[in-house]
Design a protein around this motif. Structure first.
Motif, mmCIF file in Angstrom:
data_model
loop_
_atom_site.group_PDB
_atom_site.id
_atom_site.type_symbol
_atom_site.label_atom_id
_atom_site.label_comp_id
_atom_site.label_asym_id
_atom_site.label_seq_id
_atom_site.Cartn_x
_atom_site.Cartn_y
_atom_site.Cartn_z
ATOM 1 N N LEU A 758 0.809 -1.212 0.000
ATOM 2 C CA LEU A 758 0.000 0.000 0.000
ATOM 3 C C LEU A 758 0.848 1.270 0.000
ATOM 4 O O LEU A 758 0.303 2.359 0.156
ATOM 5 N N ASP A 759 2.167 1.131 -0.159
ATOM 6 C CA ASP A 759 3.025 2.306 -0.196
ATOM 7 C C ASP A 759 3.205 2.783 -1.637
ATOM 8 O O ASP A 759 2.570 2.282 -2.564
ATOM 9 N N LYS A 760 4.086 3.751 -1.844
ATOM 10 C CA LYS A 760 4.291 4.309 -3.177
ATOM 11 C C LYS A 760 5.014 3.357 -4.118
ATOM 12 O O LYS A 760 5.004 3.550 -5.334
ATOM 13 N N PHE A 761 5.616 2.302 -3.567
ATOM 14 C CA PHE A 761 6.402 1.404 -4.403
ATOM 15 C C PHE A 761 5.541 0.391 -5.150
ATOM 16 O O PHE A 761 5.873 -0.013 -6.258
ATOM 17 N N GLY A 762 4.448 -0.040 -4.556
ATOM 18 C CA GLY A 762 3.565 -0.982 -5.215
ATOM 19 C C GLY A 762 4.201 -2.326 -5.510
ATOM 20 O O GLY A 762 4.001 -2.891 -6.597
ATOM 21 N N PHE A 763 4.949 -2.885 -4.572
ATOM 22 C CA PHE A 763 5.571 -4.193 -4.778
ATOM 23 C C PHE A 763 4.528 -5.303 -4.729
ATOM 24 O O PHE A 763 3.583 -5.247 -3.940
ATOM 25 N N ARG A 764 4.735 -6.308 -5.552
ATOM 26 C CA ARG A 764 3.883 -7.491 -5.505
ATOM 27 C C ARG A 764 4.283 -8.320 -4.280
ATOM 28 O O ARG A 764 5.456 -8.598 -4.067
ATOM 29 N N LEU A 765 3.281 -8.717 -3.469
ATOM 30 C CA LEU A 765 3.542 -9.474 -2.253
ATOM 31 C C LEU A 765 3.429 -10.972 -2.516
ATOM 32 O O LEU A 765 2.547 -11.422 -3.252
ATOM 33 N N GLN A 766 4.340 -11.719 -1.900
ATOM 34 C CA GLN A 766 4.328 -13.178 -1.987
ATOM 35 C C GLN A 766 4.469 -13.720 -0.568
ATOM 36 O O GLN A 766 5.456 -13.459 0.120
ATOM 37 N N TYR A 767 3.445 -14.470 -0.113
ATOM 38 C CA TYR A 767 3.447 -15.013 1.245
ATOM 39 C C TYR A 767 3.914 -16.459 1.231
ATOM 40 O O TYR A 767 3.498 -17.253 0.385
ATOM 41 N N GLU A 768 4.772 -16.795 2.207
ATOM 42 C CA GLU A 768 5.289 -18.152 2.330
ATOM 43 C C GLU A 768 5.428 -18.507 3.801
ATOM 44 O O GLU A 768 5.373 -17.641 4.677
ATOM 45 N N VAL A 769 5.621 -19.811 4.063
ATOM 46 C CA VAL A 769 5.938 -20.305 5.406
ATOM 47 C C VAL A 769 7.236 -21.083 5.305
ATOM 48 O O VAL A 769 7.447 -21.831 4.348
ATOM 49 N N GLU A 770 8.125 -20.891 6.254
ATOM 50 C CA GLU A 770 9.417 -21.599 6.232
ATOM 51 C C GLU A 770 9.227 -23.111 6.166
ATOM 52 O O GLU A 770 8.323 -23.655 6.813
#
Length: 770
Positions: A758-770
């Protein structure tokens, strides 16, 4: 100063290369990205302050960065930017010592100055002084004449000094205009520039809009000039990878995007940036404060700022002082209930709240401070207390729609119609038909006047418990309960309830009402339900009223987990008109009279007891006569005292104003704007956490524990690393395999929503679990 752009912690790297201050001969220059931005004479004190104010207004540097570049304290930067925003260039001038208040100039002298100025325009201060000397034989100083003429608009405020060089062209972003510094006149005077502040405000708005652009995959192609040095440090940290105890909060971003959290607030709250943080960043800070269980704004000082900042796209989270000042600024807007309505529209539009059934109740918000506010009745502690009320309307799945926070002088009976009308307006604005609404409330809302209002004005159905059921309960027989219904609850087991219908029930002051009498539990507890809709099925009516306890469970959750009783500071306001209360003198006299009445009754009873005791014995009539005479005398004395008290009461007014009754102490009322704003965010936080639990419940089958499991996952902590345009959030491994299974599948489902930061960068998020 020569060149203060070096950071000795990183040899060979210039931290503030974007902005530099250098000295060339007798001139001082500001370079922006290597090109000349502004220059001035080395001894000039005004121009550096103007440069600081401009650079901050344009969003080219933060206050801390400017303090290091110009080698001054950050408080000085704050003072310059604040004065420039409030008063323009005039505010940056050094103030002359001595008294400055206009009242120090006598009214007689002020009249002489203005009279001379009206009669003779465009003359110097010296000539005005000569005219006053000739006409009134009074000597007035040039400074006093100047002050009065400027104050009344006859002259503009002069700035004496050397003419300044205008800034040269800069690197300009697309669609951006440079905030211009007006050239000084040859005389050394310039008029007060009211348009300069307006241009700065417009520039700030443009800059904020640009800051909110998400460059997405092109963020590396934008060039270093697109980011401030602080942002570059933040990006470097993400690329190297970092651990954050709060990174699990990023799991909520898909839901924050889907249900327009920041956009909804921006439609109402008109604050673009505050102390270097955008409105969205400050609101996200408050939301994550609730998610991670910070019990108050003050408690937020225990946060790890560098780890919490990742949640809002900044190197550090805002301080508690910034948050408090921001809430104070929000309070001045007076838009708390408007924001609540805007969230209500979002809930209905997105399906987070269902329309058709509303549970309404009032919830006690106690106050233990020293301010004198109105008192209400605490239903649990069974005592009067200083407090406020939270009137809340929720749907049949116990999702909050709207709420009012009001003083205890406003009761539920009056607020129910207001809540219904507000809910209907919200529904109408989002395109929901104005169908008949079913409203369920407790005995506190029992009122014949309110029931009539449902029929005449509200066009709604009410369902409530009968308040005086005990008066006709003895007439009910066991064999009358000839029907039954199974009531299904959210968490507890289903329950079978027997009932019968009493449609011919007459309610005093209202008329005929449909009554349904129920019997439930092992003790066969009986109660009666009233409604004004004969077309509803009895099974539905019983289901709705018996499930009403879910609203109490919701309030308990909001109190314990979301601190809904918390006030972010009390702002009191004196009432325009003090309420009328019972005269304290009258009340004291009535208490005295009541005590005398008890004593009178005691005398009469005592004499009667003496006679009754003597019945079985030989009566000594002489002794009885003496006792009678003494008792009659005492009775007459008490009656005389009571008559005198009645005369005293008649002399006093029955009601007086509150401050008169309490020796000048005035009753005050709280301003609830900060709490309304904060509670809007807290209720949204509860709503999206409940939505996340719905997703998680697909992979964790115990509904009683799903909230706790979500909390475990979110608070687990995670490693974050930026690679390309993908920001990976890798949760730490769980020792419990059941929880790990649920967390892994939750991440997979959230990834399918294609979340971006939600910041100005607009990075795509990827969620993982170790």
């Amino acid at each position: 100063m020569e060149n203060n752009g070096k950071d000795t912690r990183f040899p060979g790297w210039e931290l503030f290369k974007k902005i530099q201050v250098i000295k060339v001969g007798e001139e001082q220059k500001v370079l922006l990205e290597g090109r000349l931005y502004m220059s001035w004479a080395y001894k000039d004190r005004l121009s550096p302050r103007v440069a600081i104010a401009q650079l901050y207004k344009l969003g080219l540097a933060t206050q801390k960065e400017l303090a290091e570049v110009f080698d001054i304290h950050v408080n000085s930067v704050y003072n310059y930017t604040s004065k420039f925003e409030r008063d323009g260039i005039i505010g940056l001038l050094d103030q002359q010592p001595g008294p400055k208040e206009p009242w120090r100039i006598a009214p007689e002298a002020r009249f002489m100055i203005l009279e001379a100025a009206f009669s003779n325009t465009d003359i110097s201060y010296e000539k005005i002084a000569d005219l006053i000397k000739q006409k009134w034989n009074k000597e007035i100083s040039i400074s006093s004449i100047r002050s009065v003429l400027i104050e009344n608009g006859f002259r503009s405020l002069p700035i004496k000094g050397q003419a300044q060089e205008s800034p040269t062209d800069l690197f300009k972003r697309k669609g951006e205009k440079q905030l211009e510094l007006r050239d000084f006149k040859d005389s050394g005077e310039i008029s007060d520039p009211p348009n300069l502040a307006q241009e700065a405000e417009e520039k700030q708005i443009d800059c904020v809009k640009e800051d909110e652009i998400n460059p997405g995959e092109n963020f590396k192609k934008m060039g270093l000039s697109f980011y401030s040095p602080t942002e570059r440090i933040y990006l470097n940290r993400l690329e190297k990878g970092a651990f954050s105890a709060y990174a699990g909060g990023l799991l909520f971003i898909p839901l924050l995007q889907q249900y327009n959290f920041v956009r909804t607030i921006k439609r109402v709250i008109d604050i673009k940036t505050y102390e270097g943080y955008t409105l969205g960043q400050l609101c996200l800070t408050l939301l994550y404060c609730d998610v991670f269980g910070f019990r108050s704004v003050e408690n937020f000082k225990t946060v790890y700022p560098e780890e919490f900042g990742i949640l809002i796209g900044r190197s550090l989270s805002p301080s508690i002082f910034t948050i408090r000042r921001f809430l104070h600024k929000v309070r001045k807007l007076k838009k708390g209930e408007q924001l609540m309505g805007e969230f209500g529209k979002e809930y209905l539009t997105s399906g987070l709240v269902k329309w058709g059934i509303l549970y309404i109740d009032a919830h006690f918000l106690p106050y233990y401070g020293i301010c004198v506010i109105s008192m209400g009745w605490h239903g649990v502690r069974q005592m009067p207390m200083k407090e406020s009320y939270n009137f809340m309307a929720i749907d049949d799945k116990f999702n909050p729609l709207i709420f009012f926070i009001r003083p205890s002088s406003e009761d539920l009976i009056k607020k129910i119609p207001e809540l219904i009308l507000k809910a209907k307006d919200i529904a109408k604005e989002v395109g929901i038909a104005d169908d008949k609404l079913i409203v369920v409330f407790d005995r506190e809302g029992y009122s014949a006047e309110l029931f009539r209002e449902f029929n005449d004005k509200l066009n709604a159905t009410f369902i409530s418990w009968a308040k005086y059921f005990d008066s006709w309960k003895p007439k009910i027989k066991e064999e009358q309960f000839d029907k039954s219904v199974v009531v299904n609850y959210e968490a507890q087991k289903s329950e079978e309830i027997k009932y019968f219908e009493a449609k011919d029930r007459i309610m005093k002051k209202y008329g005929k009402v449909w009554a349904i009498v129920i019997q439930s539990g092992r003790k066969k507890k009986q109660s009666a339900i009233y409604t004004n809709d004969w077309e509803l099925e009895a099974d539905l009516i019983i289901q709705l009223i018996c499930r009403r306890w879910g609203q109490e469970t919701l309030i308990k959750t909001l109190r314990l987990d979301h601190r809904i009783d918390y006030f972010p500071g009390y702002e009191s306001e004196e009432l325009e008109e003090q309420p009328m209360v019972d005269h304290p003198g009258v009340m004291k006299l009535k208490r005295t009279k009541a005590n005398l009445a008890k004593e009178l009754h005691k005398l009469k009873s005592g004499f009667a007891d003496i006679l009754l005791d003597k019945v079985s014995e030989e009566i000594n009539w002489r002794e009885v006569e003496e006792k009678k005479i003494k008792t009659l005398a005492d009775i007459q004395t008490i009656k005389t005292q009571m008559s005198l008290i009645d005369l005293e009461i008649d002399k006093l007014p029955e009601k007086v104003k509150f401050d008169e009754a309490h020796k000048g102490t005035k009753l005050v009322e709280f301003d609830y704007e900060k709490k309304r704003f904060l509670d809007c965010i807290k209720i949204f936080s509860y709503t999206i956490q409940k939505k996340a639990c719905e997703v998680l419940s697909k992979y964790y089958d115990n509904p009683k524990d799903v909230w706790q499991i979500l909390g475990m996952i979110v608070r687990r902590g995670a490693e974050i690393k930026l690679k390309g345009n993908i920001l990976t959030v890798k949760l730490k491994k769980f020792t419990n395999e059941v929880v790990e299974y649920a967390a892994r599948h939750l991440c997979e489902e959230l990834n399918e929503m294609a979340p971006i930061t939600l910041d100005k960068f607009g990075f795509r998020l990827q969620y993982e679990v170790e």
